[in-house]
Design an enzyme around this catalytic site. Structure first.
Site, mmCIF file in Angstrom:
data_model
loop_
_atom_site.group_PDB
_atom_site.id
_atom_site.type_symbol
_atom_site.label_atom_id
_atom_site.label_comp_id
_atom_site.label_asym_id
_atom_site.label_seq_id
_atom_site.Cartn_x
_atom_site.Cartn_y
_atom_site.Cartn_z
ATOM 1 N N TYR A 26 59.097 -27.744 47.848
ATOM 2 C CA TYR A 26 57.714 -27.694 47.346
ATOM 3 C C TYR A 26 57.071 -26.305 47.456
ATOM 4 O O TYR A 26 55.918 -26.145 47.053
ATOM 5 C CB TYR A 26 56.856 -28.724 48.086
ATOM 6 C CG TYR A 26 57.343 -30.143 47.885
ATOM 7 C CD1 TYR A 26 57.306 -30.729 46.629
ATOM 8 C CD2 TYR A 26 57.856 -30.892 48.949
ATOM 9 C CE1 TYR A 26 57.760 -32.014 46.425
ATOM 10 C CE2 TYR A 26 58.312 -32.193 48.763
ATOM 11 C CZ TYR A 26 58.261 -32.745 47.498
ATOM 12 O OH TYR A 26 58.708 -34.023 47.298
ATOM 13 N N ASN A 77 48.961 -35.083 39.995
ATOM 14 C CA ASN A 77 50.271 -35.179 40.626
ATOM 15 C C ASN A 77 50.192 -36.429 41.500
ATOM 16 O O ASN A 77 49.590 -36.393 42.587
ATOM 17 C CB ASN A 77 50.593 -33.945 41.470
ATOM 18 C CG ASN A 77 51.983 -34.050 42.075
ATOM 19 O OD1 ASN A 77 52.568 -35.131 42.136
ATOM 20 N ND2 ASN A 77 52.520 -32.925 42.529
ATOM 21 N N HIS A 83 56.373 -43.255 41.107
ATOM 22 C CA HIS A 83 57.562 -44.072 40.916
ATOM 23 C C HIS A 83 57.339 -45.540 41.287
ATOM 24 O O HIS A 83 58.279 -46.336 41.225
ATOM 25 C CB HIS A 83 58.712 -43.498 41.761
ATOM 26 C CG HIS A 83 58.768 -42.002 41.732
ATOM 27 N ND1 HIS A 83 59.038 -41.297 40.580
ATOM 28 C CD2 HIS A 83 58.538 -41.055 42.699
ATOM 29 C CE1 HIS A 83 58.999 -39.985 40.849
ATOM 30 N NE2 HIS A 83 58.699 -39.822 42.125
ATOM 31 N N ASP A 90 47.507 -48.196 35.355
ATOM 32 C CA ASP A 90 46.461 -48.981 34.682
ATOM 33 C C ASP A 90 45.116 -48.275 34.763
ATOM 34 O O ASP A 90 44.327 -48.321 33.811
ATOM 35 C CB ASP A 90 46.348 -50.378 35.298
ATOM 36 C CG ASP A 90 47.521 -51.284 34.943
ATOM 37 O OD1 ASP A 90 48.279 -50.947 34.009
ATOM 38 O OD2 ASP A 90 47.674 -52.334 35.605
ATOM 39 N N HIS A 103 54.468 -32.411 38.285
ATOM 40 C CA HIS A 103 55.329 -32.507 39.473
ATOM 41 C C HIS A 103 55.801 -31.110 39.840
ATOM 42 O O HIS A 103 56.292 -30.367 38.967
ATOM 43 C CB HIS A 103 56.526 -33.426 39.220
ATOM 44 C CG HIS A 103 56.097 -34.824 38.950
ATOM 45 N ND1 HIS A 103 55.593 -35.638 39.942
ATOM 46 C CD2 HIS A 103 56.003 -35.525 37.801
ATOM 47 C CE1 HIS A 103 55.240 -36.790 39.409
ATOM 48 N NE2 HIS A 103 55.465 -36.752 38.115
ATOM 49 N N ILE A 104 55.664 -30.785 41.092
ATOM 50 C CA ILE A 104 56.062 -29.463 41.581
ATOM 51 C C ILE A 104 57.584 -29.316 41.500
ATOM 52 O O ILE A 104 58.099 -28.300 41.045
ATOM 53 C CB ILE A 104 55.574 -29.275 43.036
ATOM 54 C CG1 ILE A 104 54.039 -29.312 43.078
ATOM 55 C CG2 ILE A 104 56.120 -27.972 43.634
ATOM 56 C CD1 ILE A 104 53.465 -29.444 44.477
ATOM 57 N N ARG A 114 63.557 -41.151 41.716
ATOM 58 C CA ARG A 114 62.446 -40.301 41.251
ATOM 59 C C ARG A 114 62.488 -40.070 39.737
ATOM 60 O O ARG A 114 61.608 -39.432 39.182
ATOM 61 C CB ARG A 114 62.479 -38.938 41.957
ATOM 62 C CG ARG A 114 62.280 -39.016 43.450
ATOM 63 C CD ARG A 114 62.160 -37.629 44.066
ATOM 64 N NE ARG A 114 62.434 -37.681 45.484
ATOM 65 C CZ ARG A 114 61.520 -37.954 46.427
ATOM 66 N NH1 ARG A 114 60.265 -38.180 46.084
ATOM 67 N NH2 ARG A 114 61.856 -38.000 47.704
HETATM 68 O O1 CA2 Z 1 57.439 -32.899 42.857
HETATM 69 C C1 CA2 Z 1 56.355 -33.443 43.025
HETATM 70 O O2 CA2 Z 1 55.278 -32.876 42.839
HETATM 71 C C2 CA2 Z 1 56.315 -34.889 43.529
HETATM 72 O O3 CA2 Z 1 55.262 -35.562 42.829
HETATM 73 C C3 CA2 Z 1 56.002 -34.814 45.015
HETATM 74 C C4 CA2 Z 1 56.068 -36.167 45.713
HETATM 75 C C5 CA2 Z 1 57.369 -36.893 45.390
HETATM 76 O O4 CA2 Z 1 57.336 -38.198 45.949
HETATM 77 C C6 CA2 Z 1 57.602 -36.994 43.887
HETATM 78 O O5 CA2 Z 1 58.838 -37.625 43.664
HETATM 79 C C7 CA2 Z 1 57.605 -35.620 43.258
HETATM 80 C C8 CA2 Z 1 55.975 -36.006 47.225
HETATM 81 C C9 CA2 Z 1 54.795 -35.256 47.711
HETATM 82 C C10 CA2 Z 1 55.016 -34.918 49.147
HETATM 83 O O6 CA2 Z 1 54.644 -33.576 49.329
HETATM 84 C C11 CA2 Z 1 55.081 -32.953 50.457
HETATM 85 C C12 CA2 Z 1 54.819 -31.606 50.515
HETATM 86 C C13 CA2 Z 1 55.242 -30.885 51.605
HETATM 87 C C14 CA2 Z 1 55.894 -31.506 52.634
HETATM 88 C C15 CA2 Z 1 56.160 -32.852 52.562
HETATM 89 C C16 CA2 Z 1 55.748 -33.581 51.476
#
Ligand code: CA2
Length: 152
Positions: A26, A77, A83, A90, A103-104, A114
């Site tokens: 991330y 986001n 998922h 909705d 999504h990052i 995912r």
């Molecule tokens: O890639 C993305 O932006 C996601 O939406 C991030 C979600 C993940 O469940 C999606 O599949 C993809 C998770 C967010 C959690 O963010 C964190 C950031 C830093 C450390 C831990 C978690």
């Protein structure tokens, strides 16, 4: 009534942890950096941004409902709710505002669970796997969708 020049930025569960863990997935920027970058991208087009992050699905849904009153579009986001959540989908389709899904990480290059997004087909704009810089591109694309102009 004229279109409000305001966007709602929604960050879902666990995105408050940005910049504190998993930098290899991330990056190192924080949620505050993401919100600032989105604000800066929007202000170049004369739009302001109201930002919310919550770890609670109902709080996110209430914020999306409230956007009907004074926002022209939603940047989201949804985190892991991407998922799993029919309710979030909705809410987004219910307010009938243009939506950009961000999504990052590249969700299609990660675990199979995912790969599916409940949000995908209620969003007009999709930005995936571009890191936090993707928020700026999504902001520009959403504003182009709202204004119908390539230069905002
Ligand atoms: O890639 C993305 O932006 C996601 O939406 C991030 C979600 C993940 O469940 C999606 O599949 C993809 C998770 C967010 C959690 O963010 C964190 C950031 C830093 C450390 C831990 C978690």
């Amino acid at each position: 009534m004229s279109t409000p020049r305001r966007l709602l930025l929604v960050n879902g569960p666990n995105l408050n942890l940005l910049g504190t863990r998993e930098p290899e997935v991330y990056g190192t920027e924080t949620l505050a950096d993401v919100e600032r970058l989105t604000h800066d991208a929007a202000s170049g087009f004369g739009f302001e941004v109201r930002a919310i992050q919550s770890n609670h699905e109902g709080v996110l849904i209430d914020a999306i409902h409230a956007a009907r009153e004074d926002c022209a579009g939603i940047l989201i986001n949804p985190g892991g709710l991407t998922h799993t959540s029919v309710a979030l989908r909705d809410a987004l389709s219910g307010v009938a505002l243009p939506v950009a899904e961000i999504h990052i990480s590249d969700i299609f290059a990660r675990e199979e669970f995912r790969h599916f997004s409940y949000i995908h087909d209620v969003a007009a704009v999709h930005v995936v796997g571009e890191g936090v810089a993707g928020y700026a591109r999504a902001t520009r694309l959403l504003i182009e969708t709202i204004t119908g102009r390539a230069d905002g």
